[in-house]
Design a protein around this motif. Structure first.
Motif, PDB file in Angstrom:
ATOM      1  N   UNK A 351       0.806  -1.239   0.000  1.00 43.43           N
ATOM      2  CA  UNK A 351       0.000   0.000   0.000  1.00 43.43           C
ATOM      3  C   UNK A 351       0.833   1.281   0.000  1.00 43.43           C
ATOM      4  N   UNK A 352       1.866   1.425   0.881  1.00 43.44           N
ATOM      5  CA  UNK A 352       2.635   2.675   0.789  1.00 43.44           C
ATOM      6  C   UNK A 352       3.376   2.837  -0.534  1.00 43.44           C
ATOM      7  N   UNK A 353       3.844   1.729  -1.119  1.00 45.15           N
ATOM      8  CA  UNK A 353       4.488   1.829  -2.430  1.00 45.15           C
ATOM      9  C   UNK A 353       3.472   2.299  -3.474  1.00 45.15           C
ATOM     10  N   UNK A 354       2.253   1.760  -3.395  1.00 48.60           N
ATOM     11  CA  UNK A 354       1.209   2.206  -4.314  1.00 48.60           C
ATOM     12  C   UNK A 354       0.882   3.687  -4.104  1.00 48.60           C
ATOM     13  N   UNK A 355       0.889   4.132  -2.837  1.00 47.64           N
ATOM     14  CA  UNK A 355       0.654   5.541  -2.570  1.00 47.64           C
ATOM     15  C   UNK A 355       1.708   6.436  -3.187  1.00 47.64           C
ATOM     16  N   UNK A 356       2.968   6.031  -3.063  1.00 50.35           N
ATOM     17  CA  UNK A 356       4.046   6.799  -3.697  1.00 50.35           C
ATOM     18  C   UNK A 356       3.896   6.800  -5.209  1.00 50.35           C
ATOM     19  N   UNK A 357       3.481   5.656  -5.764  1.00 52.95           N
ATOM     20  CA  UNK A 357       3.302   5.578  -7.213  1.00 52.95           C
ATOM     21  C   UNK A 357       2.198   6.524  -7.692  1.00 52.95           C
ATOM     22  N   UNK A 379      -6.096  11.939  -2.762  1.00 54.09           N
ATOM     23  CA  UNK A 379      -6.708  11.315  -1.589  1.00 54.09           C
ATOM     24  C   UNK A 379      -6.373   9.831  -1.518  1.00 54.09           C
ATOM     25  N   UNK A 380      -6.459   9.132  -2.661  1.00 59.27           N
ATOM     26  CA  UNK A 380      -6.127   7.706  -2.675  1.00 59.27           C
ATOM     27  C   UNK A 380      -4.664   7.482  -2.306  1.00 59.27           C
ATOM     28  N   UNK A 381      -3.778   8.325  -2.799  1.00 57.46           N
ATOM     29  CA  UNK A 381      -2.365   8.185  -2.458  1.00 57.46           C
ATOM     30  C   UNK A 381      -2.097   8.415  -0.985  1.00 57.46           C
ATOM     31  N   UNK A 382      -2.760   9.420  -0.394  1.00 60.16           N
ATOM     32  CA  UNK A 382      -2.570   9.704   1.028  1.00 60.16           C
ATOM     33  C   UNK A 382      -3.092   8.551   1.877  1.00 60.16           C
ATOM     34  N   UNK A 383      -4.278   8.019   1.530  1.00 55.44           N
ATOM     35  CA  UNK A 383      -4.841   6.901   2.288  1.00 55.44           C
ATOM     36  C   UNK A 383      -3.930   5.678   2.199  1.00 55.44           C
ATOM     37  N   UNK A 384      -3.415   5.395   1.006  1.00 57.78           N
ATOM     38  CA  UNK A 384      -2.532   4.231   0.847  1.00 57.78           C
ATOM     39  C   UNK A 384      -1.247   4.391   1.652  1.00 57.78           C
ATOM     40  N   UNK A 734       6.706   8.057   8.173  1.00 52.12           N
ATOM     41  CA  UNK A 734       5.664   8.136   7.149  1.00 52.12           C
ATOM     42  C   UNK A 734       5.136   9.560   7.015  1.00 52.12           C
ATOM     43  N   UNK A 735       4.993  10.269   8.138  1.00 48.92           N
ATOM     44  CA  UNK A 735       4.505  11.640   8.060  1.00 48.92           C
ATOM     45  C   UNK A 735       5.455  12.551   7.321  1.00 48.92           C
ATOM     46  N   UNK A 736       6.755  12.431   7.614  1.00 51.62           N
ATOM     47  CA  UNK A 736       7.742  13.237   6.903  1.00 51.62           C
ATOM     48  C   UNK A 736       7.787  12.867   5.424  1.00 51.62           C
ATOM     49  N   UNK A 737       7.711  11.554   5.140  1.00 50.79           N
ATOM     50  CA  UNK A 737       7.727  11.142   3.738  1.00 50.79           C
ATOM     51  C   UNK A 737       6.509  11.640   2.978  1.00 50.79           C
ATOM     52  N   UNK A 738       5.336  11.525   3.602  1.00 49.22           N
ATOM     53  CA  UNK A 738       4.122  12.003   2.940  1.00 49.22           C
ATOM     54  C   UNK A 738       4.145  13.518   2.780  1.00 49.22           C
ATOM     55  N   UNK A 739       4.579  14.229   3.815  1.00 51.14           N
ATOM     56  CA  UNK A 739       4.660  15.680   3.715  1.00 51.14           C
ATOM     57  C   UNK A 739       5.622  16.130   2.629  1.00 51.14           C
ATOM     58  N   UNK A 740       6.793  15.474   2.556  1.00 54.30           N
ATOM     59  CA  UNK A 740       7.773  15.816   1.523  1.00 54.30           C
ATOM     60  C   UNK A 740       7.204  15.550   0.140  1.00 54.30           C
ATOM     61  N   UNK A 741       6.482  14.437  -0.027  1.00 56.11           N
ATOM     62  CA  UNK A 741       5.898  14.102  -1.326  1.00 56.11           C
ATOM     63  C   UNK A 741       4.844  15.128  -1.731  1.00 56.11           C
ATOM     64  N   UNK A 742       3.990  15.534  -0.791  1.00 58.45           N
ATOM     65  CA  UNK A 742       2.957  16.521  -1.104  1.00 58.45           C
ATOM     66  C   UNK A 742       3.567  17.882  -1.416  1.00 58.45           C
ATOM     67  N   UNK A 743       4.654  18.226  -0.746  1.00 60.40           N
ATOM     68  CA  UNK A 743       5.330  19.488  -1.056  1.00 60.40           C
ATOM     69  C   UNK A 743       5.929  19.465  -2.457  1.00 60.40           C
TER      70      UNK A 743
END
Length: 790
Positions: A351-357, A379-384, A734-743
């Motif tokens: 799931x996290x790999x799919x979210x990054x994809x 939204x789907x990427x963040x949930x994954x 995960x929070x830092x990774x998700x935040x960096x990706x969204x930025x």
């Protein structure tokens, strides 16, 4: 013949589901277990129904805002096709907003043109001069001791209360003030309220923030609902083993387990609906971050509400059956495969790999030049990605506790408990870890967007106790009166102000540094002497104020004023039409002095004898320096200015300002985050109570054999602390990774890493509070009565 086996299967399913539902309410332990499940599911259902009501709340707010709309102001849009002709139905109106102790108050001046003027929504008549109609919240504030200064500022008799159809919410602070001094040139003439113009496009950044916030806020709720459906798993498995002993097969036991979970889910739906209805009834009494709503506006969207009501029982049954995948239920015993067989990591990473994809290809989609992004994909990427926290946490706890050895008795009891069954403990804290991970990502995203939504105001950073005043309706007499009133206001250390106007330069002005528009400042010699070093001065003179380049920088510098001999477009001698007014050739250039904002004020300085003030569209510009030892000085200044001119603007100097749309979205999101944190705290208390209840006999046996209560209490703390500590580490990653990706999606960089630390403090604080609340139940479970069994 084919219908008979099908009917037999239906009867078998119905019988087994009914048997499971009967077990859910049989015996004291069964009823308590079902009640805990219902409470957990009910809290989640209430939050989901509230989320489903957000579209209705936003639509109602927009409708109420449009209903009282007036000419693009804070209260709305254009309402009149012909604003020049007065009729029996028209009225004049002007903005009269103010601020009191940081709370914005929407106000309007109203003046009827005829005997039957239109009325704003929520009112029955136009107030007379000296009267006003106020919102219920404002009336309560005016009647309190805290609102004495505001009552003196408005200085009118309250003759009515605005109805709900004219308010944005129960806590809305607004009023309509009667007047007889409005002029058609300075006010707006309207025929009716509520005309809606086509709204502009919503900023893609705000759409992205809203989509991410929804995913971040609802993920912990979904995680906890999944946890609540598995309360009492060990007792249920033992009961199913007894059913195998009397002849039930494996399929039948699964149907019975599904029926038991379904009963708890349905009871949870009823409880959640009751909690939602209760919260809806109390909505008028709750205000979070200046956001309030009417109970009538809190209505779940039909589609989203149906998904919650119909989908939750199916999810509950699926979770119960899925939980039995690693359990072999045989007569007289239950074998759990999860103890000898380690958890696998590879599928938890999918799931996290799919979210990054989903998210990484969107990098740069919202650059500084704008753009658009698919909010559903985001939204789907963040949930994954966030689901990876809940999936990897059990694997990480199992690996960690498997390597721990030795230590105090309390530590060994906690570690051994986690080694034997870590699933229950990790499920209990998965909600808080998902919430912290999402909050960290949201904070990083907000810090990046805030840099974009924040712009420089040109104010000095040291001018935190200086107040700016702008009045677009002031004339020469009004400016003198306001100067005297400000100087006599309590808490004012000093004040200054002048009348100014922006005029077009006619043709090509002399000099290569001429500006297309010029700033014209009108005043007597004493006033002009405070703006620039004019030296000798007499009425009829004109000066050209220029700044020393050493006193300005690129951000605060203004174009140089036009040279002597240039012409400005001003009104004619009769105040109508336009003509060229020529700057005298003998105009001296004088050095401008620093202003109350810091940078010097440059432009053409004229005395009334050189250019009549009524030939210019003047505005009063002033600043006030407040005394540091007077906390109410700012409110006193606002009162002074409001009594002089309600349409004047007063604000405290600040070096930066956040856009209104971003500030409003921030308030809404953090109000929702507060509600989610309360839900998580309540859910963790329920989960902790369920764990202690299942271990009642073990705790009682340990106490009977001489184990100290303090040791058992410490072991319970360790059992919670170990998964939480690992969960917070995963949440940070995960929070830092998700935040960096969204930025990267919005082409921003992290401007402040410190925004993540409060989230960890909140997470750890919630765990401490939940543990303290569970201690009384722990002491009760240690009594000898805990050795009893059904």
């Amino acid at each position: 013949m084919s219908d008979r086996p099908r009917a037999h299967r239906v009867r078998a399913w119905t019988r087994d589901l009914a048997m499971g539902a009967g077990f859910a309410f049989s015996g004291r332990q069964g009823r308590l277990r079902t009640l805990l499940t219902a409470v957990g599911v009910g809290l989640g259902v209430a939050m989901l129904l509230l989320a489903a009501a957000v579209p209705s709340i936003m639509s109602a707010q927009e409708s109420r805002r449009d209903a009282r709309a007036v000419n693009g102001s804070a209260l709305g849009n254009a309402t009149a096709a012909d604003e020049s002709r007065a009729t029996e139905r028209t009225l004049l109106t002007a903005v009269a907003n103010t601020t009191f102790h940081g709370r914005d108050i929407d106000g309007r001046l109203l003046q009827a043109d005829g005997s039957h003027p239109v009325t704003p929504p929520g009112t029955e008549r136009i107030p007379e001069p000296g009267e006003m109609v106020v919102s219920p919240a404002l009336k309560e504030l005016l009647d309190s001791a805290e609102g004495a200064e505001l009552a003196m500022r408005l200085n009118a008799r309250v003759v009515g209360v605005i109805g709900d159809d004219g308010l944005l919410g129960p806590a809305d602070l607004s009023f309509y003030l009667g007047s007889d001094a409005l002029r058609a040139g300075d006010a707006q003439r309207v025929k009716y309220f509520g005309h809606v113009e086509e709204h502009g496009e919503v900023d893609p950044l705000l759409i992205l923030l809203g989509a991410v916030a929804c995913a971040v806020l609802l993920m912990p709720v979904a995680t906890f609902i999944g946890t609540a459906t598995r309360f009492g798993g060990e007792r249920r498995d033992q009961r199913l083993a007894a059913l195998r002993l009397v002849g039930a097969d494996a399929a039948m036991t699964r149907r019975i387990a599904a029926g038991e979970s379904l009963a708890g889910a349905l009871l949870g739906l009823l409880l959640g609906g009751a909690v939602f209805a209760l919260g809806r009834g109390l909505a008028a009494d709750v205000t979070l971050f200046d956001v309030s709503v009417f109970p009538a506006d809190v209505v779940p969207d039909p589609v989203l509400g149906a998904l919650v009501v119909l989908g939750l029982p199916l999810v509950t049954v699926g979770a119960a059956v899925f939980a039995l995948r690693g359990v072999t239920i045989e007569p007289v015993r239950v074998t759990r495969e999860s103890t000898p067989r380690p958890r696998r990591l590879w599928w938890r990473l999918l799931p996290p790999v799919a979210g990054l994809a989903l998210l990484l290809p969107l990098a740069g989609a919202l650059g500084s030049g704008g753009g658009e992004v698919n909010e559903f994909r985001v939204t789907a990427g963040v949930v994954a990605l966030l689901s990876g926290v809940a999936l990897i946490l059990p694997w990480g706890v199992e690996r960690l506790v498997g390597k721990l050895r030795g230590g105090p008795v309390s530590w060994q009891l906690a570690v051994r408990r986690l080694q034997l069954s870590s699933g229950t403990a990790t499920r209990a804290v998965s909600g808080i870890t998902v919430a912290v991970a999402g909050a960290v990502a949201l904070q990083l995203l907000f810090s990046g967007v805030q840099a974009e939504a924040t712009h420089e105001t040109g104010q000095e950073k040291s001018a935190q106790r200086r107040v700016n005043v702008i009045d677009l309706t002031a004339d020469t007499a009004g400016a003198r009166k306001l100067d005297r009133a400000l100087a006599a206001t309590p808490g004012v250390a000093g004040s200054d102000g002048f009348l100014e106007s922006t005029q077009e330069v006619a043709g090509e002005a002399a000099g290569t540094d001429a500006a297309q528009y010029a700033q014209v400042i009108v005043g007597d010699c004493a006033t002009l002497g405070r703006v620039a070093d004019v030296g000798t001065c007499r009425d009829g003179q004109v000066f050209r104020a220029a700044a020393d380049p050493r006193d300005t920088d690129e951000e605060t510098s203004r174009p140089a004023p036009p040279h002597a001999g240039a012409a400005l477009r001003v009104a004619g001698p009769d105040g109508r039409g336009t003509e060229n007014w020529r700057i005298p050739d003998a105009t001296r250039t004088v050095p401008a002095k620093p202003s109350g904002w810091g940078p010097p004020v440059t432009g053409i300085l004229v005395t009334p004898g050189a250019l009549a003030p009524d030939r210019l569209d003047l505005r009063y510009t002033g600043w006030v320096r407040l005394q540091d030892d007077e906390p109410e000085a700012l409110e006193h200044v606002r009162t002074t200015v409001y009594r002089q001119s309600p349409a004047a603007a007063v604000w405290l100097s600040q070096p930066t300002k956040i856009s209104a749309g971003f500030a409003e979205l921030s308030r809404v999101i953090f109000a929702a985050a507060t509600a989610v944190l309360v839900l998580i705290a309540a859910s963790m208390v329920v989960s902790q109570a369920e764990q202690l209840r299942e271990r009642r006999r073990q705790l009682a046996v340990l106490v009977a054999f001489g184990t100290r209560r303090g040791t058992l209490g410490a072991s319970v703390l360790w059992q919670t602390a170990i998964p939480v500590a690992l969960g917070l580490v995963l949440a940070s990653a995960f929070g830092l990774g998700l935040g960096w990706t969204l930025l990267r999606v919005i082409s921003r960089s992290v401007v402040d890493w410190s925004v993540i630390w409060p989230m960890f403090a909140v997470g750890a604080g919630l765990v401490a509070v939940v543990t303290l609340l569970s201690l009384p139940l722990l002491w009760r479970m240690m009594r000898p009565a805990g050795l009893r069994t059904e």
